[in-house]
Write a protein that holds these residues in place. Structure first.
Motif, PDB file in Angstrom:
ATOM      1  N   ALA A 117      51.454 -50.312  63.450  1.00 54.29           N
ATOM      2  CA  ALA A 117      51.468 -49.931  62.038  1.00 54.29           C
ATOM      3  C   ALA A 117      51.330 -51.156  61.132  1.00 54.29           C
ATOM      4  O   ALA A 117      50.711 -51.075  60.064  1.00 54.29           O
ATOM      5  N   ARG A 118      51.894 -52.269  61.559  1.00 51.37           N
ATOM      6  CA  ARG A 118      51.778 -53.505  60.765  1.00 51.37           C
ATOM      7  C   ARG A 118      50.319 -53.963  60.665  1.00 51.37           C
ATOM      8  O   ARG A 118      49.955 -54.684  59.737  1.00 51.37           O
ATOM      9  N   HIS A 119      49.503 -53.580  61.646  1.00 47.66           N
ATOM     10  CA  HIS A 119      48.092 -53.975  61.657  1.00 47.66           C
ATOM     11  C   HIS A 119      47.193 -52.761  61.406  1.00 47.66           C
ATOM     12  O   HIS A 119      46.123 -52.630  61.999  1.00 47.66           O
ATOM     13  N   ARG A 120      47.645 -51.903  60.531  1.00 49.89           N
ATOM     14  CA  ARG A 120      46.929 -50.657  60.251  1.00 49.89           C
ATOM     15  C   ARG A 120      45.460 -50.922  59.885  1.00 49.89           C
ATOM     16  O   ARG A 120      45.155 -51.819  59.096  1.00 49.89           O
ATOM     17  N   ASP A 121      44.595 -50.130  60.489  1.00 49.05           N
ATOM     18  CA  ASP A 121      43.140 -50.197  60.249  1.00 49.05           C
ATOM     19  C   ASP A 121      42.503 -51.491  60.743  1.00 49.05           C
ATOM     20  O   ASP A 121      41.363 -51.810  60.371  1.00 49.05           O
ATOM     21  N   THR A 122      43.226 -52.254  61.543  1.00 46.01           N
ATOM     22  CA  THR A 122      42.632 -53.438  62.187  1.00 46.01           C
ATOM     23  C   THR A 122      43.031 -53.411  63.657  1.00 46.01           C
ATOM     24  O   THR A 122      44.158 -53.018  63.982  1.00 46.01           O
ATOM     25  N   PRO A 123      42.143 -53.822  64.534  1.00 44.78           N
ATOM     26  CA  PRO A 123      40.737 -54.162  64.281  1.00 44.78           C
ATOM     27  C   PRO A 123      39.915 -52.918  63.933  1.00 44.78           C
ATOM     28  O   PRO A 123      40.283 -51.808  64.310  1.00 44.78           O
ATOM     29  N   ASP A 124      38.815 -53.121  63.231  1.00 50.10           N
ATOM     30  CA  ASP A 124      37.972 -52.021  62.763  1.00 50.10           C
ATOM     31  C   ASP A 124      36.732 -51.910  63.647  1.00 50.10           C
ATOM     32  O   ASP A 124      35.872 -52.798  63.643  1.00 50.10           O
ATOM     33  N   PRO A 125      36.597 -50.825  64.420  1.00 49.20           N
ATOM     34  CA  PRO A 125      35.456 -50.703  65.335  1.00 49.20           C
ATOM     35  C   PRO A 125      34.117 -50.595  64.607  1.00 49.20           C
ATOM     36  O   PRO A 125      33.069 -50.907  65.183  1.00 49.20           O
ATOM     37  N   THR A 126      34.136 -50.167  63.348  1.00 45.52           N
ATOM     38  CA  THR A 126      32.870 -50.012  62.615  1.00 45.52           C
ATOM     39  C   THR A 126      32.360 -51.338  62.078  1.00 45.52           C
ATOM     40  O   THR A 126      31.226 -51.401  61.584  1.00 45.52           O
ATOM     41  N   GLU A 127      33.161 -52.380  62.155  1.00 48.99           N
ATOM     42  CA  GLU A 127      32.765 -53.679  61.617  1.00 48.99           C
ATOM     43  C   GLU A 127      32.641 -54.751  62.700  1.00 48.99           C
ATOM     44  O   GLU A 127      32.423 -55.916  62.384  1.00 48.99           O
ATOM     45  N   MET A 128      32.806 -54.358  63.975  1.00 50.91           N
ATOM     46  CA  MET A 128      32.838 -55.340  65.053  1.00 50.91           C
ATOM     47  C   MET A 128      31.948 -54.898  66.199  1.00 50.91           C
ATOM     48  O   MET A 128      31.655 -53.702  66.354  1.00 50.91           O
ATOM     49  N   SER A 129      31.548 -55.860  67.017  1.00 54.43           N
ATOM     50  CA  SER A 129      30.815 -55.520  68.239  1.00 54.43           C
ATOM     51  C   SER A 129      31.782 -54.852  69.212  1.00 54.43           C
ATOM     52  O   SER A 129      33.009 -54.939  69.065  1.00 54.43           O
ATOM     53  N   ARG A 130      31.217 -54.199  70.210  1.00 57.74           N
ATOM     54  CA  ARG A 130      32.046 -53.484  71.176  1.00 57.74           C
ATOM     55  C   ARG A 130      33.019 -54.430  71.877  1.00 57.74           C
ATOM     56  O   ARG A 130      34.227 -54.157  71.958  1.00 57.74           O
TER      57      ARG A 130
END
Length: 410
Positions: free
Chosen positions: A280-293
């Motif tokens: 929860a402290r890292h909510r929405d990170t890492p973001d798969p839509t902004e990174m390579s697989r």
């Protein structure tokens, strides 16, 4: 929050409130202050130990009049070391004083409830022998019996939750700080410990897990953070698709689910919650839509490893507070990597002819190695499902339909 006077006794208490005052229901707040004092004492002792280690290094590595003057100043009765020790003792005393106030207030409340209940029973008996008329007497008895029955349920609930919980917390807070100042606290807390509740429902699990978390500074900090950031925490049986999952965090809705299974312990569930709060402290990170697989999978698994490390450290804190061994699934991995890394670093330092490692250096080296070992286990496809699962999640999030949904939710 704390123990409120049962509503059925409030009117009769009005007659005696000057002689039998009912303290404010702030037992929980006062216990939080106790924990804050104990945390301060522990922090002062830890700081003193670290500074003392540094002082020893300075004295061993240097000589001369300035060093002797520094040593004398440090070790004097007015030096920093002694002042930190005095501060820790003062914090302990403040904690025990506040704690005893809570215990005495709760015992006083129990006495007031007992006395008022006995008075109410006596009044009912008096009514029974007066020529009040059959109908009125029957109605009065009916209403009074309902009143006593509902009041008894409320009192039992308070005794089971407030008194037992308060005395149990008192025992755990006092253990490890100094000898118990009152025999009654020990006896009552021992009795309360024998009546621990199960975890058959969300409320049971929440109460038991929060009780465990509130035993340590790390647990209290995690709970406070979750409340401050409006994280919803649910305790529920797992579904068919949740086989083998201890808990999960939903980034979209800021919800943590902790799954209840037969054989779970409050301590184990508390460790799981510490892990999920790290997500929860890292909510929405890492973001798969902004990174390579590959980058996403690696970052996601590192977050998983960091959560396991946090859960392990919480387990260690709980062991120190309770002075007992508690099992943790990654204990062997963590301890082995930590000790081997410190051993190798010591040998290398000796070989290079440098000064011995400080406690802070050893801790930094050991923790880094343990975190790497945790990551290595979780990132190995032969031993972990995380690489495959996060890879599949990356592919799902990159589909056109999911991409549109994510932008709508944003």
């Amino acid at each position: 929050m704390g123990w409120e006077l049962p509503a059925q006794l409030r009117r009769i208490h009005e007659l005696f409130k000057d002689d039998a005052p009912w303290p404010d229901p702030d037992e929980d707040d006062r216990l939080l202050r106790v924990r804050a004092w104990l945390d301060l004492a522990d922090g002062l002792r830890t700081t003193a130990a670290e500074l003392d280690a540094g002082h020893g290094e300075v004295v061993r590595a240097n000589a001369g009049r300035d060093v002797e003057a520094y040593k004398e100043k440090w070790e004097s009765s007015q030096g920093v070391r002694q002042r930190l020790a005095d501060g820790a003792k003062a914090a302990d005393l403040a904690a025990v004083g506040t704690l005893m106030t809570v215990v005495l207030r709760v015992l006083w409340k129990a006495l007031v409830v007992w006395a008022l209940t006995m008075l109410l029973v006596a009044l009912v008996r008096t009514i029974a022998v007066t020529p009040a008329g059959g109908f009125w007497l029957t109605l009065r008895f009916y209403l009074t019996r309902r009143l006593l029955r509902s009041m008894l349920i409320e009192i039992r609930g308070n005794i089971g939750v407030v008194i037992s919980q308060t005395l149990r917390d008192a025992m755990r807070l006092l253990m490890g700080t100094m000898p118990l100042p009152a025999l009654v606290v020990g006896i009552a807390a021992w009795d309360a410990n024998k009546r621990t509740s199960g975890m058959a429902s969300d409320d049971d699990a929440r109460r038991e897990v929060e009780r465990v978390l509130n035993e340590t500074p790390m647990g209290r900090a995690a709970l406070a953070w979750a409340r401050e950031h409006n994280v919803t925490i649910l305790y529920q049986p797992p579904g068919a698709e949740d086989d083998g999952i201890l808990g999960e965090y939903d980034d979209d809705y800021n919800v943590i689910r902790i799954f209840l299974r037969d054989g779970d312990t409050p301590e184990g569930l508390a460790g799981t919650l510490i892990h999920e709060i790290n997500h929860a402290r890292h909510r929405d990170t890492p973001d798969p839509t902004e990174m390579s697989r590959d980058s996403y999978v690696e970052a996601a698994i590192r977050e998983e490893a960091a959560g396991n490390v946090q859960a392990y450290r919480f387990n260690e804190e709980l062991e120190r507070v309770r002075r007992q061994d508690l099992d943790h699934r990654y204990e062997a991995t963590y301890d082995q990597a930590y000790s081997w890394a410190v051993r190798d670093a010591r040998a290398q330092r000796d070989q290079e002819g440098g000064p011995p490692l400080t406690a802070a250096e050893e801790r930094r080296i050991g923790e880094r190695a343990a975190a790497k070992a945790m990551y290595d286990i979780l990132s190995d496809p032969k031993r972990s499902a995380y690489p495959q699962n996060y890879g599949a999640h990356w592919e799902h999030e990159r589909t056109s339909g999911q991409w549109l949904w994510n932008h709508i939710m944003d």
